[in-house]
Design a protein around this motif. Structure first.
Motif, PDB file in Angstrom:
ATOM      1  N   ALA A  51       0.822  -1.201   0.000  1.00 40.16           N
ATOM      2  CA  ALA A  51       0.000   0.000   0.000  1.00 40.16           C
ATOM      3  C   ALA A  51       0.863   1.261   0.000  1.00 40.16           C
ATOM      4  N   TRP A  52       2.109   1.137   0.428  1.00 37.51           N
ATOM      5  CA  TRP A  52       2.995   2.303   0.472  1.00 37.51           C
ATOM      6  C   TRP A  52       4.080   2.275  -0.588  1.00 37.51           C
TER       7      TRP A  52
ATOM      8  N   SER B  86       6.578   6.121  -1.414  1.00 36.29           N
ATOM      9  CA  SER B  86       5.465   7.014  -1.132  1.00 36.29           C
ATOM     10  C   SER B  86       5.491   7.387   0.333  1.00 36.29           C
ATOM     11  N   GLN B  87       4.685   8.384   0.687  1.00 31.97           N
ATOM     12  CA  GLN B  87       4.741   8.929   2.035  1.00 31.97           C
ATOM     13  C   GLN B  87       3.368   9.434   2.436  1.00 31.97           C
ATOM     14  N   ASN B  88       2.989   9.190   3.686  1.00 34.41           N
ATOM     15  CA  ASN B  88       1.719   9.651   4.224  1.00 34.41           C
ATOM     16  C   ASN B  88       1.942  10.367   5.541  1.00 34.41           C
ATOM     17  N   THR B  89       0.900  11.038   6.028  1.00 38.18           N
ATOM     18  CA  THR B  89       0.925  11.660   7.339  1.00 38.18           C
ATOM     19  C   THR B  89      -0.266  11.136   8.148  1.00 38.18           C
ATOM     20  N   VAL B  90      -0.292  11.462   9.444  1.00 34.40           N
ATOM     21  CA  VAL B  90      -1.385  11.035  10.304  1.00 34.40           C
ATOM     22  C   VAL B  90      -2.014  12.226  11.012  1.00 34.40           C
TER      23      VAL B  90
ATOM     24  N   SER C 236       4.524  14.307  11.235  1.00 33.58           N
ATOM     25  CA  SER C 236       4.436  12.860  11.067  1.00 33.58           C
ATOM     26  C   SER C 236       4.824  12.467   9.651  1.00 33.58           C
ATOM     27  N   LYS C 237       5.309  11.244   9.531  1.00 33.17           N
ATOM     28  CA  LYS C 237       5.712  10.720   8.226  1.00 33.17           C
ATOM     29  C   LYS C 237       5.631   9.210   8.262  1.00 33.17           C
ATOM     30  N   ILE C 238       4.799   8.644   7.406  1.00 31.33           N
ATOM     31  CA  ILE C 238       4.696   7.197   7.263  1.00 31.33           C
ATOM     32  C   ILE C 238       5.218   6.875   5.874  1.00 31.33           C
TER      33      ILE C 238
ATOM     34  N   ALA D 292       7.677   4.795  10.462  1.00 31.28           N
ATOM     35  CA  ALA D 292       6.722   5.798  10.942  1.00 31.28           C
ATOM     36  C   ALA D 292       7.419   6.716  11.928  1.00 31.28           C
ATOM     37  N   GLN D 293       7.299   8.009  11.680  1.00 33.09           N
ATOM     38  CA  GLN D 293       7.781   9.016  12.627  1.00 33.09           C
ATOM     39  C   GLN D 293       6.616   9.935  12.984  1.00 33.09           C
TER      40      GLN D 293
END
Length: 213
Positions: free
Chosen positions: A19-20, A27-31, A47-49, A59-60
């Motif tokens: 998924a990432w 790729s990168q996501n946030t929360v 945040s950084k996933i 995950a940070q």
């Protein structure tokens, strides 16, 4: 029926990490906190996933505050995804990490666990609807015992199959706790683990779009 089901698992094991990241992309996501827990501040939190490899997840999240966020306290994250090919289904990967200076700094090798000998990277797969949820600690949920309130019981409740032993990589302070707790594999698109009953759901995949005057 059992023989067919077991054979299907080997063929359709869903790879949460896909998924990432695929074999050639990142790729990168946030929360964001959608439950107003106060654990993170949607305005100030960083945040950084992300993943740069198909079977690694990082995950940070900073900075956490309030009860359950002291140094060494455990945070549980669940990475979910639905599977498109080779067969329809879904899964949830349960990961544990521990806090230092109010920060989540998680690194997980998703290939550390498997179901019936099949793990991340063993089968070509396409997944979608990938997301992550993070909770304050619930020791029963992250344990390996199949008891009420555990991730294994949660998986069984949604008709899922569970991975075997947890991953060999352990946390530093909580040195008996595995980083990769386990994977729940289902054959139902949209099926999701409910998550820790005693843990506060403080972060989910999302983003904050500020007002632009």
């Amino acid at each position: 029926m059992r023989r067919i089901a077991l054979g299907t698992v080997v063929l359709s094991f869903a790879l949460v990490s896909m998924a990432w990241a695929g074999a050639k992309d990142t790729s990168q996501n946030t929360v964001v906190d959608i439950n107003s827990t106060g654990t993170i501040d949607n305005t100030l939190a960083k945040s950084k996933i992300q993943s740069s490899k198909p079977c690694s997840l990082q995950a940070q999240i900073q900075t956490l505050a309030g009860p359950g966020t002291a140094d060494g306290d455990v945070v549980i994250c669940i990475a979910d995804a639905d599977l498109f090919t080779p067969a329809a289904g879904g899964n949830g990967l349960v990961i544990a990490t521990e806090l230092k200076k109010g920060k989540v700094n998680l690194k997980a090798d998703l290939a550390e666990v498997d179901i019936l000998g099949s793990g991340c990277g063993d089968t070509e797969a396409i997944s979608y609807n990938g997301a992550i949820r993070c909770f304050l600690d619930d020791a029963t949920y992250r344990g390996d015992a199949n008891v009420a309130g555990s991730w294994r019981a949660d998986c069984a409740a949604i008709g899922g199959l569970q991975s075997g032993a947890p991953g060999p990589t352990k946390l530093k302070v909580n040195s008996t706790q595995s980083v990769v707790v386990g994977i729940c594999q289902t054959f139902t698109v949209g099926a999701r683990l409910f998550g820790p009953g005693a843990g506060i759901d403080f972060a989910r995949t999302g983003q904050r779009t500020p007002h632009v005057p």
